[in-house]
Design a protein around this motif. Structure first.
Motif, mmCIF file in Angstrom:
data_model
loop_
_atom_site.group_PDB
_atom_site.id
_atom_site.type_symbol
_atom_site.label_atom_id
_atom_site.label_comp_id
_atom_site.label_asym_id
_atom_site.label_seq_id
_atom_site.Cartn_x
_atom_site.Cartn_y
_atom_site.Cartn_z
ATOM 1 N N PRO A 1 -2.420 -3.600 -2.708
ATOM 2 C CA PRO A 1 -1.484 -2.713 -1.522
ATOM 3 C C PRO A 1 -2.152 -2.212 -0.444
ATOM 4 N N VAL A 2 -1.708 -1.726 0.538
ATOM 5 C CA VAL A 2 -2.406 -1.080 1.745
ATOM 6 C C VAL A 2 -2.360 0.402 1.176
ATOM 7 N N HIS A 3 -3.317 1.153 1.329
ATOM 8 C CA HIS A 3 -3.404 2.535 0.928
ATOM 9 C C HIS A 3 -2.715 2.783 -0.511
ATOM 10 N N ALA A 4 -3.433 2.070 -1.299
ATOM 11 C CA ALA A 4 -2.819 1.936 -2.593
ATOM 12 C C ALA A 4 -3.176 3.286 -3.355
ATOM 13 N N ASP A 5 -4.305 3.946 -3.303
ATOM 14 C CA ASP A 5 -4.307 5.380 -3.806
ATOM 15 C C ASP A 5 -3.424 6.413 -3.213
ATOM 16 N N GLN A 6 -3.189 6.528 -2.097
ATOM 17 C CA GLN A 6 -2.258 7.307 -1.326
ATOM 18 C C GLN A 6 -0.719 7.061 -1.856
ATOM 19 N N ARG A 7 -0.345 5.878 -2.026
ATOM 20 C CA ARG A 7 0.893 5.498 -2.231
ATOM 21 C C ARG A 7 1.016 5.583 -4.019
ATOM 22 N N LYS A 8 -0.065 5.340 -4.699
ATOM 23 C CA LYS A 8 0.022 5.724 -6.244
ATOM 24 C C LYS A 8 0.443 7.274 -6.196
ATOM 25 N N ALA A 9 -0.373 8.152 -5.644
ATOM 26 C CA ALA A 9 -0.157 9.506 -5.503
ATOM 27 C C ALA A 9 1.362 9.737 -5.113
ATOM 28 N N TYR A 10 2.135 9.230 -4.325
ATOM 29 C CA TYR A 10 3.261 9.567 -4.080
ATOM 30 C C TYR A 10 4.316 9.272 -5.155
ATOM 31 N N TYR A 11 3.946 8.111 -5.750
ATOM 32 C CA TYR A 11 4.722 8.137 -6.909
ATOM 33 C C TYR A 11 4.494 8.653 -8.183
ATOM 34 N N THR A 12 3.323 9.248 -8.382
ATOM 35 C CA THR A 12 2.904 10.041 -9.504
ATOM 36 C C THR A 12 3.448 11.272 -9.192
ATOM 37 N N GLN A 13 3.801 11.820 -7.909
ATOM 38 C CA GLN A 13 4.537 13.156 -7.759
ATOM 39 C C GLN A 13 5.814 13.048 -8.278
ATOM 40 N N GLN A 14 6.609 11.967 -8.299
ATOM 41 C CA GLN A 14 7.893 11.683 -8.619
ATOM 42 C C GLN A 14 8.080 11.686 -10.001
ATOM 43 N N ILE A 15 7.050 10.865 -10.898
ATOM 44 C CA ILE A 15 6.826 10.697 -12.207
ATOM 45 C C ILE A 15 6.879 12.225 -12.676
ATOM 46 N N ALA A 16 6.128 13.068 -12.034
ATOM 47 C CA ALA A 16 5.648 14.424 -12.633
ATOM 48 C C ALA A 16 6.943 14.999 -12.569
ATOM 49 N N VAL A 17 7.992 15.041 -11.790
ATOM 50 C CA VAL A 17 9.053 15.485 -11.801
ATOM 51 C C VAL A 17 9.916 15.206 -13.004
ATOM 52 N N LEU A 18 9.876 13.850 -13.333
ATOM 53 C CA LEU A 18 10.669 13.459 -14.694
ATOM 54 C C LEU A 18 9.997 14.206 -15.624
ATOM 55 N N ALA A 19 8.714 14.291 -15.847
ATOM 56 C CA ALA A 19 7.910 14.806 -16.914
ATOM 57 C C ALA A 19 8.149 16.166 -17.189
ATOM 58 N N ASP A 20 8.140 16.858 -15.994
ATOM 59 C CA ASP A 20 8.743 18.484 -16.193
ATOM 60 C C ASP A 20 10.113 18.642 -16.615
ATOM 61 N N LEU A 21 11.339 17.784 -16.283
ATOM 62 C CA LEU A 21 12.220 17.739 -16.849
ATOM 63 C C LEU A 21 12.413 17.557 -18.139
ATOM 64 N N GLN A 22 11.559 16.674 -18.704
ATOM 65 C CA GLN A 22 11.435 16.362 -20.316
ATOM 66 C C GLN A 22 10.878 17.675 -20.962
ATOM 67 N N LYS A 23 9.711 18.322 -20.435
ATOM 68 C CA LYS A 23 9.286 19.490 -20.942
ATOM 69 C C LYS A 23 10.141 20.653 -20.876
ATOM 70 N N GLU A 24 11.040 20.548 -20.125
ATOM 71 C CA GLU A 24 12.107 21.677 -20.113
ATOM 72 C C GLU A 24 13.280 21.379 -21.013
ATOM 73 N N GLY A 25 13.242 20.455 -21.698
ATOM 74 C CA GLY A 25 14.280 19.643 -22.360
ATOM 75 C C GLY A 25 15.644 19.274 -21.699
ATOM 76 N N ARG A 26 15.252 18.943 -20.499
ATOM 77 C CA ARG A 26 16.654 18.229 -19.752
ATOM 78 C C ARG A 26 16.459 16.731 -19.494
ATOM 79 N N LEU A 27 15.444 16.193 -20.319
ATOM 80 C CA LEU A 27 15.517 14.831 -20.535
ATOM 81 C C LEU A 27 14.880 14.278 -21.479
ATOM 82 N N PRO A 28 15.210 13.175 -22.312
ATOM 83 C CA PRO A 28 14.757 12.915 -23.555
ATOM 84 C C PRO A 28 13.195 12.626 -23.634
ATOM 85 N N THR A 29 12.533 13.070 -24.409
ATOM 86 C CA THR A 29 11.048 12.978 -24.450
ATOM 87 C C THR A 29 10.670 11.370 -25.202
#
Length: 201
Positions: free
Chosen positions: A117-145
């Motif tokens: 994909p065009v600009h794959a690294d930058q776009r992967k970083a965009y998705y990684t940030q959103q995945i990190a939000v879900l991971a943080d919710l898991q750490k806070e006990g707000r999503l199943p681990t």
């Protein structure tokens, strides 16, 4: 081929922005292979030389269009917060207002099958940030681990994107078309309940 309306521009406006808007519509309508720089110039209301001056080539223009689209999405994403239900509804609202973004991704998938994909690294970083939000919710006990966050994000992305990517499929499955009041109300109810089901009691 059905064409969308031309971009209305002013010679005293922002020519680069005007050209990007016109190019977005051209790439959606014709695909990357079918677009010519004069098509973009005509739609934007400028001459072809100015398009080349700003972007150099059709390939660089396509990259610039994608980059601009992801930058807009990042600004929207950063403003969405709350619990999972609120985030899902925020993402859904953003998706509905940006159908052209999904059409462009569909064109990219068709025109660049198998290519990186065009600009794959930058776009992967965009998705990684959103995945990190879900991971943080898991750490806070707000999503199943037990739900691996990358695949959880992929599942949520599919749920939220299908109405824009494949509206005909969504209509066949649900019985109402995306954009219809019944469909949109049903989606809001589902996303709220879905977020509550996923959130630990």
């Amino acid at each position: 081929m059905k064409q969308t309306n031309p971009v209305r521009t002013s010679k005293r406006g922002n020519s680069r922005s005007d050209i990007l808007k016109a190019a977005l519509l051209e790439f959606i309508d014709r695909g990357v292979d079918g677009v010519r720089m004069e098509h973009v110039a005509d739609r934007a209301g400028y001459n072809k030389a100015l398009v080349y001056k700003h972007f150099g080539s059709k390939e660089l223009l396509f990259e610039a269009v994608l980059t601009a689209q992801f930058q807009e999405r990042e600004q929207t994403r950063s403003s969405i917060s709350g619990d999972l239900s609120e985030m899902l509804m925020g993402w859904s609202k953003a998706n509905k207002s940006d159908a052209d973004f999904f059409k462009l991704l569909m064109r990219e998938a068709l025109d660049f099958e198998g290519d990186r994909p065009v600009h794959a690294d930058q776009r992967k970083a965009y998705y990684t940030q959103q995945i990190a939000v879900l991971a943080d919710l898991q750490k806070e006990g707000r999503l199943p681990t037990t739900l691996e966050p990358h695949y959880l994000f992929l599942a949520l992305l599919g749920t939220l994107s299908i109405p824009q990517l494949l509206p005909q499929v969504a209509e066949l499955v649900v019985g109402d078309a995306p954009g219809d009041e019944e469909f949109e109300q049903g989606l809001v109810v589902f996303l709220k309940a879905f977020g509550e089901v996923l959130s630990p009691k």
